[in-house]
Motif scaffolding. Structure first.
Motif, short mmCIF file in Angstrom:
data_model
loop_
_atom_site.label_atom_id
_atom_site.label_comp_id
_atom_site.label_asym_id
_atom_site.label_seq_id
_atom_site.Cartn_x
_atom_site.Cartn_y
_atom_site.Cartn_z
N MET A 29 79.67 -42.46 -60.10
CA MET A 29 79.07 -40.85 -59.90
C MET A 29 77.43 -41.12 -59.04
O MET A 29 77.63 -41.66 -58.32
N GLU A 30 77.17 -39.51 -58.44
CA GLU A 30 76.39 -38.95 -58.08
C GLU A 30 75.05 -40.53 -58.30
O GLU A 30 74.66 -40.27 -59.44
N PRO A 31 74.16 -40.96 -57.25
CA PRO A 31 73.19 -41.67 -57.01
C PRO A 31 71.90 -40.18 -57.93
O PRO A 31 71.68 -39.48 -57.06
N GLN A 32 71.44 -40.38 -59.26
CA GLN A 32 70.46 -39.38 -59.53
C GLN A 32 68.64 -40.17 -58.46
O GLN A 32 68.64 -38.99 -58.55
N HIS A 33 69.15 -40.73 -58.08
CA HIS A 33 67.29 -41.53 -57.88
C HIS A 33 67.41 -41.63 -56.33
O HIS A 33 66.43 -42.06 -55.69
N VAL A 34 68.29 -40.85 -55.46
CA VAL A 34 68.41 -41.07 -54.16
C VAL A 34 68.99 -39.59 -53.05
O VAL A 34 69.57 -38.69 -54.23
N THR A 35 68.72 -39.02 -52.82
CA THR A 35 68.73 -38.01 -52.05
C THR A 35 70.18 -37.80 -51.23
O THR A 35 70.72 -38.68 -51.36
N VAL A 36 70.48 -36.29 -51.23
CA VAL A 36 72.02 -36.68 -50.93
C VAL A 36 71.92 -35.92 -49.63
O VAL A 36 71.69 -34.81 -49.51
N LEU A 37 72.73 -36.78 -49.14
CA LEU A 37 72.71 -36.70 -48.26
C LEU A 37 74.60 -35.26 -47.35
O LEU A 37 75.08 -35.73 -48.03
N LEU A 38 74.34 -33.97 -47.39
CA LEU A 38 75.53 -33.16 -47.06
C LEU A 38 76.60 -33.22 -46.10
O LEU A 38 77.62 -34.08 -46.33
N GLY A 39 75.30 -34.19 -44.63
CA GLY A 39 76.43 -34.32 -42.92
C GLY A 39 75.25 -33.98 -41.99
O GLY A 39 74.36 -33.73 -42.26
N GLY A 40 75.97 -33.78 -41.10
CA GLY A 40 75.34 -33.73 -40.07
C GLY A 40 75.92 -33.06 -39.02
O GLY A 40 76.56 -32.57 -38.41
N PHE A 41 75.37 -32.69 -37.81
CA PHE A 41 75.01 -31.66 -36.93
C PHE A 41 74.15 -32.31 -35.14
O PHE A 41 73.93 -33.07 -35.57
N SER A 42 75.59 -32.00 -33.90
CA SER A 42 74.70 -32.11 -33.17
C SER A 42 74.52 -31.03 -31.79
O SER A 42 75.62 -30.23 -31.49
N PRO A 43 72.94 -29.92 -32.14
CA PRO A 43 73.17 -29.26 -31.37
C PRO A 43 74.34 -28.92 -29.25
O PRO A 43 73.70 -30.68 -29.16
N ALA A 44 75.25 -28.04 -29.12
CA ALA A 44 75.61 -28.27 -27.89
C ALA A 44 74.34 -27.49 -26.47
O ALA A 44 74.62 -28.31 -25.30
N PHE A 45 73.83 -26.90 -27.46
CA PHE A 45 73.12 -26.28 -25.90
C PHE A 45 71.98 -25.83 -26.73
O PHE A 45 70.87 -26.18 -27.70
N GLY A 46 70.62 -25.39 -25.52
CA GLY A 46 69.94 -25.23 -25.78
C GLY A 46 68.52 -26.12 -26.28
O GLY A 46 68.63 -27.89 -25.19
N SER A 47 66.77 -25.70 -26.06
CA SER A 47 65.88 -26.87 -26.44
C SER A 47 66.35 -28.51 -27.26
O SER A 47 66.31 -29.57 -26.96
N THR A 48 67.37 -28.97 -28.59
CA THR A 48 67.84 -29.54 -29.06
C THR A 48 69.18 -29.84 -28.75
O THR A 48 69.47 -31.23 -29.28
N ALA A 49 69.73 -29.99 -27.79
CA ALA A 49 71.18 -30.48 -27.20
C ALA A 49 70.87 -31.34 -26.98
O ALA A 49 69.88 -32.78 -27.02
N GLY A 50 71.45 -32.59 -27.70
CA GLY A 50 72.04 -33.96 -28.30
C GLY A 50 70.86 -34.33 -29.27
O GLY A 50 71.73 -35.69 -29.31
N GLU A 51 70.63 -33.90 -29.77
CA GLU A 51 69.92 -34.11 -30.77
C GLU A 51 71.10 -34.64 -32.43
O GLU A 51 71.92 -34.13 -32.39
#
Length: 417
Positions: free
Chosen positions: A141-163
């Motif tokens: 069952m989904e944990p009712q009292h913990v935030t739900v992480l959907l996933g993630g990514f890492s930008p390839a270009f620009g000022s946020t690249a590598g974050e």
């Protein structure tokens, strides 16, 4: 690096050519492409702190409030929690998924600063790994009292690249701390006597109890999955509503698992980047993530917790102590005269001035008319709030209740009649 958007319920191997290939199913997370996400409003930033738990001075005589013979210098030097500013500042945003799995869903984005093999990378990887261990299909069952992480990514270009960007389902953006401060402001604007508006005060007290009850449910769940939170406080509980009327059911969820510690029998630490997590599905043994838990295990060793079971129990007791400080904050901040108390002052009062003698602290607080609202709240059910607070802040960590036991305490136990 361009991360390809791929769908859920698989882990993906990160290859040198930046492609992903499915391996054994582990958790329902998505590797997003940065173009899948629309970033909307900034929610500000969060700085992390390094915390060392209170260890009471067991020297002769100790300190009391009897008379006025307080050595203030000694009080300041006692074993109160020491805070050291962290070097990592995480940015928060609201947004939505534009395309791909979950298209149209409202989200909260957490952006960790760039830096290969840095502390920020380790924290991002650790938070991802913690959620992966708590979410389906690892659990039924989904944990009712913990935030739900959907996933993630890492930008390839620009000022946020590598974050490293983590994508959470938006189940609310107001924290328990923010609600408490807003409530204090209401008291300020409406006059201090507003806190004695019987109907509103009762609704606010019930609201705070429900926040605390659901927080402890979330903490009990995390502990049942052999995880520690290790960063519990007013900002690490997010609320889906601030309406105390009950017209919309409250749902409180724990967030901020960057310092979460795996205390399973086969706990492994390491893997400083999100790519390592996607590649192996677990964390391998490398230093960055070990360092996140180093302070906890140092304190455990100092307190005589040296076997695997003792270290685990010490960590659980450490989380419960933090939850006790949260209880104190949520009891005082909304119900006291604005400006009369803040979190650091309240913590010093409990830890340094009274050395965690909650009974003595109550007598002191009762004498200050600005704090009568907090005293009345904790006095409910024959002083059950003070009793629970004293148990959670017990100087002897072995005597602290578990999160599950706190839920069975009269102050938090749900009325099933």
């Amino acid at each position: 690096m361009k991360l390809a958007g791929v769908t859920t319920r698989k882990s993906f191997q990160f290859c040198n050519d930046h492609r992903f290939r499915p391996q054994t199913a582990r958790c329902s997370l998505i590797i997003f492409d940065e173009d899948d996400i629309v970033v909307e409003t900034s929610l500000g930033s969060v700085s992390f702190m390094s915390v060392s738990s209170y260890t009471p001075d067991q020297g002769e005589g100790g300190l009391t409030m009897a008379g006025s013979n307080l050595d203030l210098d000694k009080i300041q030097r006692q074993g109160e929690q020491s805070l050291a500013p962290g070097s990592v500042k995480v940015r928060l945003y609201t947004g939505r998924i534009k395309r791909g799995p979950g298209g149209g869903k409202r989200i909260i984005l957490k952006a960790y600063p760039s830096g290969s093999r840095s502390e920020a990378d380790a924290m991002a990887a650790n938070e991802l790994a913690a959620h992966a261990s708590l979410q389906p299909p690892t659990v039924v069952m989904e944990p009712q009292h913990v935030t739900v992480l959907l996933g993630g990514f890492s930008p390839a270009f620009g000022s946020t690249a590598g974050e490293q960007w983590l994508v959470f389902r938006k189940d609310g953006a107001t924290t328990a701390g923010q609600w408490a401060q807003e409530t204090a402001q209401y008291v300020s604007q409406s006059g201090f006597l507003a806190v004695f508006d019987r109907g509103k005060a009762q609704r606010q007290q019930a609201f705070v109890k429900e926040i605390l009850r659901q927080t402890m449910k979330g903490l009990a769940y995390i502990h049942s999955r052999n995880r520690l939170h290790q960063s519990l406080g007013p900002s690490s509980v997010v609320l889906n509503t601030t309406d105390t009327s009950g017209s919309r059911p409250l749902l409180a969820r724990l967030q901020d698992l960057a310092f979460s510690v795996d205390v399973s029998d086969a706990a492994l630490y390491g893997g400083a980047t999100l790519a390592d997590i996607w590649e192996k599905g677990t964390i391998d043994t490398k230093d960055p993530l070990k360092q996140l838990a180093a302070n906890l295990w140092r304190r455990a060793d100092q307190e005589g917790a040296r076997t695997q079971m003792e270290r685990r129990n010490f960590g659980i007791a450490d989380d419960v102590y933090a939850a006790g400080l949260l209880l104190a904050y949520m009891a005082f901040m909304p119900f006291c005269a604005p400006g009369s108390i803040d979190a650091p002052s309240l913590q010093r009062l409990l830890e340094s001035t009274f050395r965690l003698d909650v009974k003595a602290a109550r007598e002191y607080c009762e004498a200050d008319e600005r704090w009568l609202g907090a005293v009345a709240f904790l006095d409910n059910d024959g002083g059950a709030g003070w009793d629970l607070l004293g148990a959670m802040l017990c100087p002897q960590w072995r005597q602290r209740p578990t999160a599950e036991s706190c839920l069975n305490h009269p102050f938090l136990k749900e009325d099933t009649s």
